[in-house]
Design a protein around this motif. Structure first.
Motif, PDB file in Angstrom:
ATOM      1  N   ASN A  11      14.816  -3.860 -19.519  1.00  0.00           N
ATOM      2  CA  ASN A  11      13.573  -3.165 -19.075  1.00  0.00           C
ATOM      3  C   ASN A  11      14.305  -2.214 -18.001  1.00  0.00           C
ATOM      4  O   ASN A  11      13.922  -1.972 -16.740  1.00  0.00           O
ATOM      5  N   ILE A  12      14.778  -1.106 -18.590  1.00  0.00           N
ATOM      6  CA  ILE A  12      15.550  -0.002 -17.862  1.00  0.00           C
ATOM      7  C   ILE A  12      15.170   1.293 -18.703  1.00  0.00           C
ATOM      8  O   ILE A  12      15.647   1.478 -19.742  1.00  0.00           O
ATOM      9  N   VAL A  13      14.787   2.282 -17.779  1.00  0.00           N
ATOM     10  CA  VAL A  13      14.363   3.492 -18.320  1.00  0.00           C
ATOM     11  C   VAL A  13      15.485   4.536 -18.538  1.00  0.00           C
ATOM     12  O   VAL A  13      16.221   4.795 -17.528  1.00  0.00           O
ATOM     13  N   ILE A  14      16.105   4.494 -19.882  1.00  0.00           N
ATOM     14  CA  ILE A  14      17.275   5.499 -20.077  1.00  0.00           C
ATOM     15  C   ILE A  14      16.883   6.694 -20.697  1.00  0.00           C
ATOM     16  O   ILE A  14      18.020   7.906 -20.270  1.00  0.00           O
ATOM     17  N   SER A  15      15.793   6.957 -21.137  1.00  0.00           N
ATOM     18  CA  SER A  15      15.578   8.452 -21.642  1.00  0.00           C
ATOM     19  C   SER A  15      14.181   8.773 -21.742  1.00  0.00           C
ATOM     20  O   SER A  15      13.313   7.955 -21.366  1.00  0.00           O
ATOM     21  N   TYR A  16      14.047  10.135 -21.671  1.00  0.00           N
ATOM     22  CA  TYR A  16      12.678  10.793 -21.609  1.00  0.00           C
ATOM     23  C   TYR A  16      12.318  11.753 -23.167  1.00  0.00           C
ATOM     24  O   TYR A  16      13.600  12.284 -23.456  1.00  0.00           O
TER      25      TYR A  16
END
Length: 205
Positions: A194-199
């Protein structure tokens, strides 16, 4: 080693943004950046000649098909893990260094979170993102066959599993990445972070 594979066609300005970021992160993680470009894309070819860094690998393709380009990238990748990173996708500046910890988990494929941005890099599609995050955090292999809630730039898979899974099906006009993940889904259970790695850039045009 992580292999980041990017297919690009006539979008030098986007490549420049990614190059500037990745160069600044070379000490945070052992990675190579593989750029597959169309051989007649002279503007991109000219720009890539100015890049001398060893972590950047360049390969020309005779096709304008992005799926064919990614399959080329998969073949020449040297990393234990591969990440599919479009030229209009962007890694999170703060969380990129967490990839060292994430990839040490040694799972067949790993899925992290992603968010949508517009051309000005402002977050958009909040409800879609919220639903995708909810479904991902409560991962169900059967539900994935009904709705694509995974975001390709935030997925990392082991190269040695490609023989079992196969690469991109370049005969399919749309959704080849989704089918690629469905093939993984048949064989392996992913590890979810649950980690935002990309956009992911979303252009209304």
């Amino acid at each position: 080693l992580l292999s980041i594979v990017t297919a690009s066609y006539n979008r030098v300005e986007l490549l420049k943004k990614n190059y500037k970021f990745l160069k600044s992160k070379i000490n945070d993680l052992n990675f190579e950046w593989i750029i597959i470009y169309e051989k007649n894309d002279l503007k991109t070819k000219k720009y890539l000649k100015t890049i001398k860094d060893k972590f950047v690998k360049k390969k020309a393709s005779t096709s304008e098909d992005a799926d064919i380009a990614y399959n080329i990238g998969f073949k020449i990748a040297k990393g234990k893990y591969i990440n599919i990173h479009g030229d209009d996708d962007y890694f999170d500046k703060k969380n990129f260094k967490k990839l060292k910890y994430i990839l040490n988990s040694d799972k067949e494929w790993i899925i992290c979170q992603a968010e949508y941005v517009d051309n000005n890099f402002k977050k958009i599609r909040y409800m879609t993102t919220k639903i995708k995050k909810l479904l991902l955090n409560n991962y169900n292999s059967n539900i994935l066959t009904l709705i694509n809630f995974v975001m390709t730039p935030s997925i990392f898979f082991k190269k040695d599993k490609l023989k079992k899974v196969g690469g991109y099906n370049d005969k399919i006009k749309y959704g080849s990445d989704y089918i690629f993940w469905l093939n993984f889904n048949k064989l392996f259970k992913p590890l979810i972070f649950n980690i935002v790695i990309s956009y992911v850039r979303f252009d209304s045009k």
